[in-house]
Write an enzyme that holds these catalytic residues in place. Structure first.
Site, mmCIF file in Angstrom:
data_model
loop_
_atom_site.group_PDB
_atom_site.id
_atom_site.type_symbol
_atom_site.label_atom_id
_atom_site.label_comp_id
_atom_site.label_asym_id
_atom_site.label_seq_id
_atom_site.Cartn_x
_atom_site.Cartn_y
_atom_site.Cartn_z
ATOM 1 N N HIS A 131 0.868 -1.188 0.125
ATOM 2 C CA HIS A 131 0.233 -0.142 0.129
ATOM 3 C C HIS A 131 0.732 1.379 -0.084
ATOM 4 C CE1 HIS A 131 -3.657 -2.464 1.909
ATOM 5 N NE2 HIS A 131 -3.557 -2.724 0.610
ATOM 6 N N ASN A 223 -3.157 -12.367 16.157
ATOM 7 C CA ASN A 223 -3.878 -11.151 16.550
ATOM 8 C C ASN A 223 -4.796 -11.509 17.793
ATOM 9 O OD1 ASN A 223 -6.226 -9.535 15.935
ATOM 10 N ND2 ASN A 223 -5.730 -9.586 13.420
ATOM 11 N N ALA A 241 1.385 -9.265 18.528
ATOM 12 C CA ALA A 241 2.265 -9.558 17.992
ATOM 13 C C ALA A 241 3.747 -9.296 18.893
ATOM 14 C CB ALA A 241 2.433 -8.759 16.584
HETATM 15 C C1 BJW Z 1 -3.275 -6.462 16.541
HETATM 16 C C2 BJW Z 1 -2.648 -5.743 17.534
HETATM 17 C C3 BJW Z 1 -1.406 -6.335 18.225
HETATM 18 C C4 BJW Z 1 -4.554 -4.696 17.137
HETATM 19 N N1 BJW Z 1 -0.794 -7.422 17.753
HETATM 20 N N2 BJW Z 1 -2.717 -7.637 16.037
HETATM 21 C C5 BJW Z 1 -12.827 -7.698 -3.284
HETATM 22 C C6 BJW Z 1 -13.986 -7.892 -2.715
HETATM 23 C C7 BJW Z 1 -14.410 -6.539 -1.828
HETATM 24 C C8 BJW Z 1 -13.968 -5.605 -2.163
HETATM 25 C C9 BJW Z 1 -12.830 -5.402 -2.673
HETATM 26 C C10 BJW Z 1 -12.429 -6.488 -3.633
HETATM 27 N N3 BJW Z 1 -11.334 -6.149 -4.341
HETATM 28 C C11 BJW Z 1 -10.993 -4.758 -4.260
HETATM 29 C C12 BJW Z 1 -11.856 -4.394 -3.293
HETATM 30 C C13 BJW Z 1 -12.071 -2.911 -3.085
HETATM 31 C C14 BJW Z 1 -11.254 -2.520 -1.837
HETATM 32 C C15 BJW Z 1 -11.822 -3.420 -0.638
HETATM 33 O O1 BJW Z 1 -10.878 -4.326 -0.244
HETATM 34 N N4 BJW Z 1 -12.465 -2.908 0.219
HETATM 35 C C16 BJW Z 1 -12.961 -3.620 1.449
HETATM 36 C C17 BJW Z 1 -12.649 -2.781 2.712
HETATM 37 C C18 BJW Z 1 -14.153 -4.240 1.066
HETATM 38 N N5 BJW Z 1 -9.977 -2.634 -2.125
HETATM 39 C C19 BJW Z 1 -9.213 -1.838 -3.023
HETATM 40 O O2 BJW Z 1 -9.642 -0.682 -3.328
HETATM 41 C C20 BJW Z 1 -7.730 -1.725 -3.380
HETATM 42 N N6 BJW Z 1 -7.808 -1.740 -4.722
HETATM 43 C C21 BJW Z 1 -7.953 -2.708 -5.544
HETATM 44 O O3 BJW Z 1 -8.422 -3.650 -5.232
HETATM 45 O O4 BJW Z 1 -7.902 -2.134 -6.920
HETATM 46 C C22 BJW Z 1 -8.470 -2.861 -7.790
HETATM 47 C C23 BJW Z 1 -9.948 -2.775 -7.839
HETATM 48 C C24 BJW Z 1 -10.576 -1.678 -7.357
HETATM 49 C C25 BJW Z 1 -11.792 -1.360 -7.108
HETATM 50 C C26 BJW Z 1 -12.635 -2.298 -7.427
HETATM 51 C C27 BJW Z 1 -12.205 -3.451 -7.640
HETATM 52 C C28 BJW Z 1 -10.924 -3.712 -7.838
HETATM 53 C C29 BJW Z 1 -6.993 -0.859 -2.466
HETATM 54 C C30 BJW Z 1 -6.905 -0.835 -0.993
HETATM 55 C C31 BJW Z 1 -6.244 0.459 -0.667
HETATM 56 C C32 BJW Z 1 -6.312 0.211 1.032
HETATM 57 N N7 BJW Z 1 -5.644 1.328 1.622
HETATM 58 C C33 BJW Z 1 -5.542 1.645 2.955
HETATM 59 C C34 BJW Z 1 -4.859 3.097 3.036
HETATM 60 C C35 BJW Z 1 -3.538 3.174 2.957
HETATM 61 C C36 BJW Z 1 -3.113 4.654 3.112
HETATM 62 C C37 BJW Z 1 -3.175 5.068 4.622
HETATM 63 O O5 BJW Z 1 -2.607 4.361 5.655
HETATM 64 O O6 BJW Z 1 -3.776 6.049 4.803
HETATM 65 O O7 BJW Z 1 -4.706 0.778 3.508
HETATM 66 S S1 BJW Z 1 -7.154 1.399 3.899
HETATM 67 C C38 BJW Z 1 -6.348 0.486 5.369
HETATM 68 O O8 BJW Z 1 -6.703 -0.567 5.277
HETATM 69 C C39 BJW Z 1 -4.842 0.714 4.972
HETATM 70 C C40 BJW Z 1 -4.355 -0.825 5.519
HETATM 71 O O9 BJW Z 1 -3.210 -1.148 4.805
HETATM 72 C C41 BJW Z 1 -5.738 -1.596 5.050
HETATM 73 C C42 BJW Z 1 -5.833 -2.762 5.736
HETATM 74 O O10 BJW Z 1 -5.971 -2.774 7.210
HETATM 75 P P1 BJW Z 1 -5.308 -3.456 8.340
HETATM 76 O O11 BJW Z 1 -3.802 -3.409 8.248
HETATM 77 O O12 BJW Z 1 -5.917 -4.823 8.231
HETATM 78 O O13 BJW Z 1 -5.788 -2.812 9.678
HETATM 79 P P2 BJW Z 1 -7.136 -3.172 10.435
HETATM 80 O O14 BJW Z 1 -7.344 -1.905 11.410
HETATM 81 O O15 BJW Z 1 -8.255 -3.496 9.774
HETATM 82 O O16 BJW Z 1 -6.847 -4.351 11.354
HETATM 83 C C43 BJW Z 1 -5.841 -4.286 12.531
HETATM 84 C C44 BJW Z 1 -6.042 -5.613 13.019
HETATM 85 O O17 BJW Z 1 -4.648 -5.708 13.935
HETATM 86 C C45 BJW Z 1 -7.089 -6.030 14.024
HETATM 87 O O18 BJW Z 1 -7.577 -7.364 13.363
HETATM 88 C C46 BJW Z 1 -6.497 -6.049 15.216
HETATM 89 O O19 BJW Z 1 -7.564 -6.834 16.166
HETATM 90 C C47 BJW Z 1 -5.289 -6.354 14.954
HETATM 91 N N8 BJW Z 1 -4.232 -6.081 16.429
HETATM 92 N N9 BJW Z 1 -3.299 -4.908 18.088
HETATM 93 C C48 BJW Z 1 -1.469 -8.029 16.574
HETATM 94 N N10 BJW Z 1 -0.670 -5.584 19.317
#
Ligand code: BJW
Length: 257
Positions: A131, A223, A241
Site C-alpha cells: 500500500h 492477532n 504480535a
Molecule cells: C493486533 C494488535 C497487536 C491490534 N498485535 N494484532 C474484493 C471484494 C470486496 C472489495 C474489494 C475487492 N477487491 C477490491 C475491493 C475494494 C477495496 C476493498 O478491499 N474494500 C474492502 C474494505 C471491502 N480494495 C481496494 O480498493 C484496493 N484496490 C484494488 O483492489 O484495486 C483494484 C480494484 C479497485 C476497485 C474495485 C475492484 C478492484 C486498494 C486498497 C487500499 C487500502 N488502503 C488503505 C489506506 C492506505 C494509506 C493510509 O494509511 O492512509 O490501507 S485502507 C487501510 O486498510 C490501509 C491498510 O493497509 C488496510 C488494511 O488494514 P489492516 O492493516 O488490516 O488494519 P485493520 O485496522 O483493519 O486491522 C488491524 C488488526 O490488528 C485488527 O484485526 C486488530 O485486532 C489487530 N491488532 N493490535 C497483533 N498488538
C-alpha cells in the site's frame, strides 16, 4: 490500546510444539503484516472499534482519489500530520522478531500493508510494500516520485502543475503491480504463511493467506481478535504480535539449536 490488549501484551502464549516443528522443517516462509503489528509502537490501526482511524475519520473523504479531488488540502494535511507522528515512533519487539526470524529460512518474504517503514527500521532486509509508503510523495497526474518541492502551498505542486500527493494506495486504486506479483508468488510457494495484525478485510491483500492455503501452506494467524481469516488458519495465536513473535522466535531458536 484496550485494557485486554495491555494484559495480553505481557502474557505467555501457548505456542504449539507442532507449529515449531513445522517451522523448523520449513525453507520458504511468507508473512503478511497489517496495522496491528505497529499498534504497540503507538500507531493507530484502522478498524479497531474506539481507537481505529476509521472510527474517527471518514475513509471516503481521506483515502480515495475522489476525496483528494474534492478537498486536496484536507487530505494533504491529514497525511502530513500522520507522517509527522509516525516519524516520532520506534519499531517494537514484534518488528524486531520478524527481522530476526528471516535468518532462519532460505526464502523469507515479508509483505506489509503498512506505510510506516517500521519493518525496514527494525532491520528487515526485503520488505514488499503493498500500500505504498507515507514518506514518499508523487505527482497526482504523472505518478512519478518527487523528492524536492516548494512547500508554500498545501498541497504543493509538481513542476507539471498538478498537485503532489502521498505515495500510498487509496481505495479503488490498483496496488503497485510488481509488489503484488511478488506477494502472490511468495504466498503460492511458501510452506508456512503468517498473517499478523490484519483484520483481513481489505483486498487484494486479504486474498494472500487464502492463496497460500489453496497451495497447501500452513496458515498461522497472530492477532488478539478473531478475524475473517481465523477459521481458515491452522494455528490462530491469540495475542499481541509484540509478545507472541518474540516467544515464537525463542522457541524456534531452541528447537533449531
Ligand atoms: C493486533 C494488535 C497487536 C491490534 N498485535 N494484532 C474484493 C471484494 C470486496 C472489495 C474489494 C475487492 N477487491 C477490491 C475491493 C475494494 C477495496 C476493498 O478491499 N474494500 C474492502 C474494505 C471491502 N480494495 C481496494 O480498493 C484496493 N484496490 C484494488 O483492489 O484495486 C483494484 C480494484 C479497485 C476497485 C474495485 C475492484 C478492484 C486498494 C486498497 C487500499 C487500502 N488502503 C488503505 C489506506 C492506505 C494509506 C493510509 O494509511 O492512509 O490501507 S485502507 C487501510 O486498510 C490501509 C491498510 O493497509 C488496510 C488494511 O488494514 P489492516 O492493516 O488490516 O488494519 P485493520 O485496522 O483493519 O486491522 C488491524 C488488526 O490488528 C485488527 O484485526 C486488530 O485486532 C489487530 N491488532 N493490535 C497483533 N498488538
Amino acid at each position: 490500546m484496550s485494557l485486554l490488549r495491555h494484559l495480553m501484551a505481557d502474557m505467555a502464549i501457548d505456542i504449539p510444539q507442532e507449529l515449531i516443528g513445522t517451522l523448523a522443517q520449513a525453507r520458504r516462509v511468507a508473512v503478511l503484516t497489517g496495522a496491528g503489528i505497529s499498534a504497540e509502537s503507538g500507531i493507530p490501526t484502522f478498524r479497531d472499534a474506539l481507537t481505529g482511524l476509521w472510527a474517527n475519520y471518514d475513509p471516503q473523504a481521506l483515502a480515495t482519489p475522489e476525496g483528494f479531488a474534492r478537498d486536496p488540502k484536507l487530505v494533504w494535511e491529514w497525511y502530513a500530520a500522520r507522517r509527522a507522528s509516525i516519524a516520532g515512533v520506534q519499531p517494537n519487539p514484534g518488528h524486531a522478531a520478524l527481522a530476526a526470524l528471516e535468518r532462519h529460512f532460505d526464502k523469507f518474504t515479508l509483505v506489509t500493508q503498512n506505510i510506516d517503514s517500521l519493518h525496514q527500521r527494525a532491520g528487515s532486509r526485503e520488505v514488499v510494500e503493498l500500500h505504498g509508503n507515507i514518506t514518499r510523495v508523487k505527482c497526482s497526474r504523472e505518478e512519478i516520485l518527487v523528492s524536492h518541492f516548494p512547500d508554500d502551498e498545501s498541497p504543493p505542486r509538481c513542476s507539471c502543475g498538478a498537485y503532489l500527493r502521498p505515495d500510498v494506495v487509496w481505495f479503488g486504486e490498483m496496488l503497485p503491480a510488481e509488489a503484488l506479483a511478488r506477494a502472490e508468488e511468495a504466498a503460492e510457494h511458501c510452506e508456512v504463511f503468517f498473517s499478523i495484525g490484519t483484520s483481513a478485510q481489505v483486498y487484494p491483500a486479504a486474498e494472500l493467506p487464502l492463496r497460500a492455503l489453496s497451495a497447501g501452506a500452513t496458515v498461522v494467524e497472530i492477532n488478539p481478535e478473531r478475524t475473517a481469516l481465523t477459521r481458515h488458519a491452522r494455528f490462530a495465536l491469540q495475542g499481541a504480535a509484540g509478545s507472541v513473535l518474540p516467544q515464537l522466535l525463542a522457541k524456534l531458536a531452541t528447537a533449531s539449536a
